[in-house]
Design a protein around this motif. Structure first.
Motif: not given
Length: 89
Positions: A17-18, A21, A67
């Protein structure tokens, strides 16, 4: 130009998801994405195919390296590699 990027991430909830996104938040387009565990259970490999010139791809790689769950990012476009397609009919 089409670029293939390989990303090693920690196999945790929310890592996918990171990454997704980050792409949508920065306005980058994903042509294809696939993720699976490696031989080490705690690490997953994401293979992302995206479009863009060299400047955009450099930004993508830099953003992916920032990230939290990212271990390693490699642009496979210029290295010798094998591409395959799969169709489920």
């Amino acid at each position: 130009m089409k670029h293939t990027i390989s990303v090693l991430v920690e196999n945790r909830f929310g890592a996918f998801d990171r990454v997704a996104t980050m792409f949508s938040g920065k306005g980058f387009n994903i042509r294809s994405i696939s993720i699976g565990e490696t031989e080490i259970e705690e690490i997953s490999r994401m293979t992302i195919v995206t479009d863009g010139d060299d400047k955009i791809i450099d930004q993508v790689v830099k953003q992916l390296n920032r990230l939290i769950d990212t271990i390693k990012v490699v642009d496979l476009t210029l290295t010798p590699h094998v591409e395959r397609e799969l169709a489920l009919i």
